[in-house]
Design a protein around this motif. Structure first.
Motif, PDB file in Angstrom:
ATOM      1  N   ASP A 100      30.811  11.923 -34.184  1.00 14.09           N
ATOM      2  CA  ASP A 100      30.223  12.976 -33.251  1.00 14.09           C
ATOM      3  C   ASP A 100      30.535  12.329 -32.066  1.00 14.09           C
ATOM      4  N   GLN A 119      23.415  15.172 -28.470  1.00 14.69           N
ATOM      5  CA  GLN A 119      22.410  14.455 -28.878  1.00 14.69           C
ATOM      6  C   GLN A 119      22.619  13.048 -28.395  1.00 14.69           C
ATOM      7  N   LEU A 122      21.203   9.556 -30.232  1.00 15.33           N
ATOM      8  CA  LEU A 122      20.092   9.764 -31.211  1.00 15.33           C
ATOM      9  C   LEU A 122      20.492   8.902 -32.463  1.00 15.33           C
ATOM     10  N   VAL A 124      21.207   7.707 -36.168  1.00 14.87           N
ATOM     11  CA  VAL A 124      21.215   8.535 -37.655  1.00 14.87           C
ATOM     12  C   VAL A 124      20.405   7.722 -38.474  1.00 14.87           C
ATOM     13  N   ILE A 164      12.838  11.500 -34.454  1.00 10.33           N
ATOM     14  CA  ILE A 164      14.197  11.470 -34.394  1.00 10.33           C
ATOM     15  C   ILE A 164      14.717  12.707 -35.283  1.00 10.33           C
ATOM     16  N   ARG A 168      16.542  15.981 -33.755  1.00 13.41           N
ATOM     17  CA  ARG A 168      17.773  16.485 -34.364  1.00 13.41           C
ATOM     18  C   ARG A 168      17.708  17.978 -34.860  1.00 13.41           C
ATOM     19  N   SER A 169      16.450  18.251 -35.428  1.00 13.07           N
ATOM     20  CA  SER A 169      16.441  19.863 -36.079  1.00 13.07           C
ATOM     21  C   SER A 169      16.276  20.793 -34.610  1.00 13.07           C
ATOM     22  N   ALA A 172      20.041  21.311 -33.341  1.00 15.24           N
ATOM     23  CA  ALA A 172      20.815  22.105 -34.162  1.00 15.24           C
ATOM     24  C   ALA A 172      20.353  23.469 -34.267  1.00 15.24           C
TER      25      ALA A 172
END
Length: 502
Positions: A100, A119, A122, A124, A164, A168-169, A172
């Motif tokens: 990414d 992100q 952020l 993983v 996190i 992330r949600s 997205a």
């Protein structure tokens, strides 16, 4: 994850892999590797390395050579991966790639990028997030109408991983940029400002940055800042958070801490332990509990199978109950079970602080053992709060405020001081509160109670406190408690109301 030839690096997790094999890399060697990556092919001078790796020490060039040798070993056959620039420094010659683009350490932070939501930094999370679907939904809803939401809970409860996942949600689904900032390694107000400034692209982490520069950096941007590990610099974090949200209506801050920021327009979300099985739960009910599912997932990751016969499931349920459904404790327990077996683990729970050690090598020191997780929070308590906590350890079940004062208000502590300490212990997630009756009652999670008792016996006042308990404690306070946590009532949900409102 950043790829450099055969090598994969996570700067946030400070992990290095070669073809999916985790390498053990020393902290100073990793610091040099990080400098080389962030330089994007430019030369890193020896002065840069001394300033970044040994900021408070005077060391010779041989120290750099030793650590560079360790870094070069990471790349194996790629002998020219790190080039020495005579008289100047060192340069990484292999191109840096990322799955990414937001993972690339660009000069301008990814959270300033245009187009698709970024992100920035952020981490993983490869492990599945178990039992947190409802929590994610509630936190996401709260952020839509509140500029600051703080995830509260004791050490090891999973605040960071939950934060996190939420961030992330949101990135997205909403198009909002996300900037991850961890305060775990900072220790003063200026360091907090510098760390936030560096993440927002307006300065260096070790530089002096005016607060006005932070305000200018976030104006007009639709941005979610995930501010992790605030508890040890809580005042500085609170000031910065309040200032930033007042400067931008489009900014949202999701903080993680072991106590509230206590800013304006802040909502709290108490992160509960994972669900644990009841004593008489059926096999199906045991396997359905989120704590059991997480434990089994950890065992599976360690290539260890737990039998599903009745005896094994009951031992598994006992482990999850006695460890209060705390994810860090379950992770440490799974690692020990993989070596010694589940029966041995059950027998060692009475000595959990000696037995539950050996956390991930790459984890922060406070997450290496169960005791270290509690030590970190304990050091943040006032002297009075520490004293009251160890005295409250004599309660094996629920107790009232009156009982707490009768037992803890001895020596030089007044009832008022005990009451104030109880407020502090509750807000800092040491003391749990039930709300299933008209009168509030309190209790300690089993692991916290074991820790408090250890401190009590170290203080040599155990006999006096136990005598006061037996003298003043009425039988009604010895009711066994069910699975409740923090501000959640029996069978209820975590709340977002301020502690003071209750």
């Amino acid at each position: 994850m950043i790829k450099i030839g055969r090598v994969t690096v996570s700067l946030e997790m400070r992990e290095v892999y070669v073809e999916d094999r985790l390498l053990q890399v020393g902290s100073r060697a990793f610091d040099i590797l990080e400098l080389l990556i962030r330089a994007e092919g430019q030369t890193v001078t020896k002065e840069d390395i001394f300033r970044h790796v040994w900021p408070k020490s005077v060391v010779g060039e041989n120290n750099i050579h030793v650590q560079l040798s360790a870094v070069r070993k990471i790349f194996g056959a790629d002998n020219h991966a790190i080039r020495t620039i005579s008289g100047r420094g060192y340069r990484l010659t292999i191109p840096v790639e990322a799955n990414d683009p937001a993972d690339l350490p660009a000069t301008v932070p990814a959270c300033e990028a245009t187009g698709a939501a970024s992100q920035s930094g952020l981490p993983v999370c490869h492990a599945p997030l178990i039992g947190r679907d409802e929590a994610m939904a509630e936190i996401t809803r709260a952020l839509k109408g509140t500029p600051i939401v703080t995830l509260l809970g004791p050490g090891g409860i999973g605040k960071t991983q939950l934060g996190i996942a939420v961030a992330r949600s949101i990135a997205a689904t909403s198009g909002m940029d996300v900037c991850f900032i961890t305060l775990a390694s900072v220790d003063n107000a200026q360091s907090v400002i510098g760390t936030v400034a560096a993440a927002l692209g307006v300065g260096r982490a070790d530089g002096d940055v005016p607060l006005q520069s932070l305000v200018a950096a976030i104006r007009g941007r639709k941005l979610l800042v995930l501010l992790d590990n605030c508890e040890h610099v809580i005042e500085s974090a609170a000031i910065i958070c309040e200032m930033l949200v007042q400067a931008s209506a489009d900014l949202r801050i999701l903080a993680t801490s072991r106590e509230p920021l206590r800013t304006r327009d802040e909502k709290f979300y108490w992160v509960a332990p994972l669900e644990t099985p009841n004593v008489h739960a059926s096999a199906k009910e045991i396997l359905a509990c989120s704590s059991v599912r997480m434990f089994l997932a950890q065992m599976n990751a360690l290539n260890t199978v737990v039998e599903h016969d009745r005896s094994s499931l009951e031992m598994l349920a006992t482990i999850c109950r006695r460890l209060d459904g705390i994810p860090l404790a379950l992770e440490l327990a799974a690692a020990r079970t993989a070596v010694f077996g589940i029966r041995k683990l059950v027998s060692e729970l009475d000595d959990r602080f000696q037995f539950l050690t050996g956390g991930r090598r790459t984890a922060p020191a406070r997450q290496q053992t169960l005791e270290a997780a509690l030590d970190w929070s304990y050091q943040l308590l006032s002297v009075t709060e520490r004293l009251v906590l160890q005295r409250l350890g004599v309660f094996a079940a629920r107790f009232s405020l009156e009982a707490a004062c009768n037992v803890a208000a001895c020596g030089r502590l007044s009832r008022h001081e005990v009451t104030e300490a109880i407020v502090g212990l509750a807000s800092k997630c040491f003391l749990m509160t039930t709300f299933d009756s008209k009168t509030k009652e309190y209790f300690l999670l089993e692991t916290t109670r074991e820790y408090a008792l250890r401190k009590l016996h170290e203080s040599e006042e155990a006999d006096e406190v136990l005598t006061r308990k037996s003298t003043y404690l009425a039988p009604v306070y010895e009711q066994p408690y069910g699975r409740v946590f923090g501000v959640a009532a029996l069978g209820g949900k975590p709340s977002m109301e301020p502690v003071a409102a209750r």
